[in-house]
Design an enzyme around this catalytic site. Structure first.
Site, PDB file in Angstrom:
ATOM      1  N   LYS A  21       0.847  -1.196   0.000  1.00 46.79           N
ATOM      2  CA  LYS A  21       0.000   0.000   0.000  1.00 46.79           C
ATOM      3  C   LYS A  21       0.881   1.244   0.000  1.00 46.79           C
ATOM      4  O   LYS A  21       1.877   1.306   0.717  1.00 46.79           O
ATOM      5  CB  LYS A  21      -0.918   0.018   1.238  1.00 46.79           C
ATOM      6  CG  LYS A  21      -2.033  -1.020   1.167  1.00 46.79           C
ATOM      7  CD  LYS A  21      -2.944  -0.916   2.373  1.00 46.79           C
ATOM      8  CE  LYS A  21      -3.908  -2.081   2.462  1.00 46.79           C
ATOM      9  NZ  LYS A  21      -5.099  -1.973   1.635  1.00 46.79           N
TER      10      LYS A  21
ATOM     11  N   GLU B  96     -12.974  -2.621   9.770  1.00 45.01           N
ATOM     12  CA  GLU B  96     -13.636  -2.885   8.496  1.00 45.01           C
ATOM     13  C   GLU B  96     -15.146  -2.853   8.685  1.00 45.01           C
ATOM     14  O   GLU B  96     -15.647  -3.270   9.728  1.00 45.01           O
ATOM     15  CB  GLU B  96     -13.253  -4.275   7.985  1.00 45.01           C
ATOM     16  CG  GLU B  96     -11.782  -4.452   7.714  1.00 45.01           C
ATOM     17  CD  GLU B  96     -11.500  -5.810   7.111  1.00 45.01           C
ATOM     18  OE1 GLU B  96     -11.504  -5.917   5.886  1.00 45.01           O
ATOM     19  OE2 GLU B  96     -11.300  -6.771   7.874  1.00 45.01           O
TER      20      GLU B  96
ATOM     21  N   HIS C 259      -0.663  -8.586   8.438  1.00 49.61           N
ATOM     22  CA  HIS C 259      -0.753  -7.162   8.090  1.00 49.61           C
ATOM     23  C   HIS C 259      -0.393  -6.238   9.259  1.00 49.61           C
ATOM     24  O   HIS C 259       0.401  -5.316   9.132  1.00 49.61           O
ATOM     25  CB  HIS C 259      -2.168  -6.803   7.637  1.00 49.61           C
ATOM     26  CG  HIS C 259      -2.696  -7.685   6.541  1.00 49.61           C
ATOM     27  ND1 HIS C 259      -1.907  -8.159   5.534  1.00 49.61           N
ATOM     28  CD2 HIS C 259      -3.939  -8.166   6.302  1.00 49.61           C
ATOM     29  CE1 HIS C 259      -2.646  -8.905   4.711  1.00 49.61           C
ATOM     30  NE2 HIS C 259      -3.875  -8.930   5.164  1.00 49.61           N
TER      31      HIS C 259
ATOM     32  N   ASP D 156      -6.024 -13.874  10.717  1.00 48.40           N
ATOM     33  CA  ASP D 156      -6.328 -13.232   9.431  1.00 48.40           C
ATOM     34  C   ASP D 156      -5.653 -11.869   9.284  1.00 48.40           C
ATOM     35  O   ASP D 156      -5.197 -11.511   8.200  1.00 48.40           O
ATOM     36  CB  ASP D 156      -7.855 -13.074   9.310  1.00 48.40           C
ATOM     37  CG  ASP D 156      -8.286 -12.546   7.958  1.00 48.40           C
ATOM     38  OD1 ASP D 156      -7.768 -13.047   6.944  1.00 48.40           O
ATOM     39  OD2 ASP D 156      -9.137 -11.623   7.915  1.00 48.40           O
TER      40      ASP D 156
HETATM   41  C1  BG6 Z   1      -7.147  -9.803   3.879  1.00 46.25           C
HETATM   42  C2  BG6 Z   1      -8.010 -10.483   4.904  1.00 46.25           C
HETATM   43  O1  BG6 Z   1      -5.827 -10.281   3.958  1.00 46.25           O
HETATM   44  O2  BG6 Z   1      -7.157  -8.400   4.112  1.00 46.25           O
HETATM   45  C3  BG6 Z   1      -9.423  -9.941   4.847  1.00 46.25           C
HETATM   46  O3  BG6 Z   1      -8.024 -11.879   4.657  1.00 46.25           O
HETATM   47  C4  BG6 Z   1      -9.416  -8.440   4.989  1.00 46.25           C
HETATM   48  O4  BG6 Z   1     -10.244 -10.526   5.843  1.00 46.25           O
HETATM   49  C5  BG6 Z   1      -8.443  -7.809   4.003  1.00 46.25           C
HETATM   50  O5  BG6 Z   1     -10.719  -7.958   4.756  1.00 46.25           O
HETATM   51  C6  BG6 Z   1      -8.285  -6.328   4.267  1.00 46.25           C
HETATM   52  O6  BG6 Z   1      -7.550  -5.779   3.237  1.00 46.25           O
HETATM   53  P1  BG6 Z   1      -7.757  -4.251   2.827  1.00 46.25           P
HETATM   54  O7  BG6 Z   1      -6.693  -4.009   1.813  1.00 46.25           O
HETATM   55  O8  BG6 Z   1      -9.148  -4.154   2.275  1.00 46.25           O
HETATM   56  O9  BG6 Z   1      -7.609  -3.456   4.071  1.00 46.25           O
END
Ligand code: BG6
Length: 511
Positions: free
Chosen positions: A203, A237, A261, A256
């Protein structure tokens, strides 16, 4: 200020992508349609895609090249950053091919080889191949073995043509399973050929974290326990589990989002200045942070972590069901859709500074933000005799959706009396750069073509992160209560998470 000519500021570490054939396993799935093909298409529009490229999609489903192209065109219409342009699409689609085959059948790999050679001859590609595994983790090992037995993997010692492997998360579901996958893949591909994707690292705003910290002189002297009170990382989210219940039931929010992340965001905020931008130097420096995380073990999970599940509620004016009522979720599921943690990094720079982390599905709004809260000023002068002490300075790094950062400082309101209150200095990508930021996959695919592993997860990083996370999972299993707290869909999480931070006399930021 508008920055039009970005090439005025050259930067180190931009290697050149090499033309190659991208073989996508799981090509009829969501990832290819939503992310991978739109990313390539945008790179073509931006003229950064090497001229000699082609895609070979592989999946079980029977489909012609034409049907495959139509499906991908649909994906571009729906998900591309830049709109579909007829002429560019026509030029692009000629490079897309499809092969149907069972992934556990050795003949599939012979067919892939024959097909790859034909495409390479047609487009004068040089035999450079990138294998993208957009498939569930259970297929990683069989596919890599199939590739080897089919004679599709070039030895690492031979630099050209190259074979590179891209693996998506999740890599395993705990330390042991991750080690097994890494070991099997490692028998076939050398570590330098493996690109483990964590799309958060691609990102734009996340890449800017290192630039912000190490291309400016004013932050680094303050970036330590002497001046920073605490750090908050929020990834919230609005989406629920959608169509991914079967995956999510095995994963939950900790596996997850946090194992990958969010720990990577934490690394970028907390790492030491790397001594060079060399890929392995940067990756090792990031890893040092995970190695310094204080373990959360045993009954400590109940003091340092909160997990919860969403119940029904309202998102954007619409009623949504609770997690246990979602399609494909067990009615008695105890999988967490929300996690909050209080984390310490036991090194010199961060001694005693808490990092509060929270992430959840079906929360009040979509927002990813890292906020650095500086220590307050002495309660003298302007901070004297106030009913409440002045707010501290806060640097908030907004990863998405409103990309940018802002600095909260205290200022005097105009007037003859001294009235002071916090104001924000705000930088927004949208206003400064005018164009939308590229999607993470655009940058990451280019990096694989260029052989740059900086933004990818090295094997040790994946395993050290799993080791830390697995202790929390074990603690939950042994000491956690059977039923999880709930939070209403559309809220900011459970009251238990408020207590976690409030017991330290702090509070979650309102985003
Ligand atoms: C993914 C997860 O790796 O990242 C998802 O498996 C999540 O559950 C997503 O929704 C979030 O990614 P972003 O880029 O939309 O923040």
């Amino acid at each position: 200020m508008l920055l039009k000519d970005l090439s005025l500021i050259p930067s180190e570490g931009n290697s050149v992508p090499t033309g190659s054939l991208l073989v996508i396993f799981g090509a009829t799935g969501d990832l290819a349609q939503r992310k991978l093909i739109p990313a390539l298409y945008n790179l073509l529009l931006d003229k950064t895609l090497p001229k000699d490229f082609a895609v070979l999609g592989v999946s079980r489903r029977q489909m012609t090249d034409q049907a495959f192209r139509a499906q991908l065109q649909d994906g571009i219409k729906k998900y591309s950053r830049q709109a579909l342009q007829e002429t560019t699409w026509r030029q692009f689609e000629r490079h897309l091919f499809y092969l149907s085959g069972k992934l556990d059948d050795p003949t599939t790999y012979k067919e892939i080889k024959a097909c790859a050679e034909k495409i390479e001859a047609e487009f004068n590609l040089k035999g450079n191949r990138i294998f993208y595994l957009a498939i569930p983790p259970t297929s990683i090992v069989p596919i890599t073995q199939g590739l080897e037995q089919g004679g599709l993997v070039q030895p690492v010692a031979q630099t050209l043509p190259f074979s590179r492997l891209i693996i998506e998360k999740p890599i395993g579901r705990d330390l042991v399973s991750a080690q097994q996958i890494n070991a099997s893949v490692g028998h076939i591909f050398d570590e330098s050929q493996i690109y483990r994707i964590d799309h958060y690292l691609g990102k734009e705003t996340v890449q800017n974290l290192l630039v912000l910290r190490f291309a400016n002189g004013i932050f680094e002297p303050l970036w330590n326990s002497k001046y920073i009170d605490h750090v908050q990382i929020t990834v919230s989210e609005e989406e629920g589990v959608g169509t991914r219940a079967s995956y999510y039931e095995e994963a939950g929010a900790l596996r997850d989002m946090i194992q990958n992340h969010i720990l990577q965001l934490l690394c970028l905020v907390a790492m030491e200045p790397p001594w060079s931008l060399d890929s392995d130097v940067v990756r090792s420096t990031r890893l040092d942070v995970i190695r310094s995380l204080r373990p959360i073990v045993g009954a400590d999970v109940n003091r340092q972590t909160v997990r919860a599940q969403y119940s029904s509620g309202i998102i954007n004016g619409k009623e949504v069901p609770g997690y246990r009522r979602e399609l494909g979720v067990r009615p008695d599921s105890t999988v967490e859709t929300y996690v909050a943690l209080r984390v310490f990094i036991d090194n010199w720079r961060w001694a005693g500074v808490p990092f509060y982390i929270r992430t959840g599905k079906r929360m009040s709004k979509r927002a990813t933000e890292i906020s650095i809260q500086f220590k307050g000023i002495p309660q003298v002068l302007f901070n004297k005799n106030l009913p409440q002490p002045l707010s501290p300075n806060i640097l908030s790094l907004k990863v998405q959706p409103n990309e940018g950062f802002s600095l909260q400082i205290i200022s005097k309101a105009p007037g003859s009396k001294v009235a002071i209150h916090p104001v924000e200095m705000d930088f927004q990508y949208g206003t400064t750069y005018e164009t939308a930021s590229p999607d993470a996959y655009e940058r990451l695919l280019l990096d694989v073509m260029a052989g740059d592993t900086t933004l990818f997860m090295r094997r040790d990083a994946v395993e050290v992160a799993w080791a830390w996370v697995t202790e929390i999972l074990d603690g939950w299993q042994r000491y956690g209560s059977k039923w999880l707290p709930e939070y209403t869909a559309g809220s900011w999480g459970p009251v238990e998470a408020d207590r976690l931070i409030e017991q330290d006399n702090r509070e979650w930021r309102v985003l």
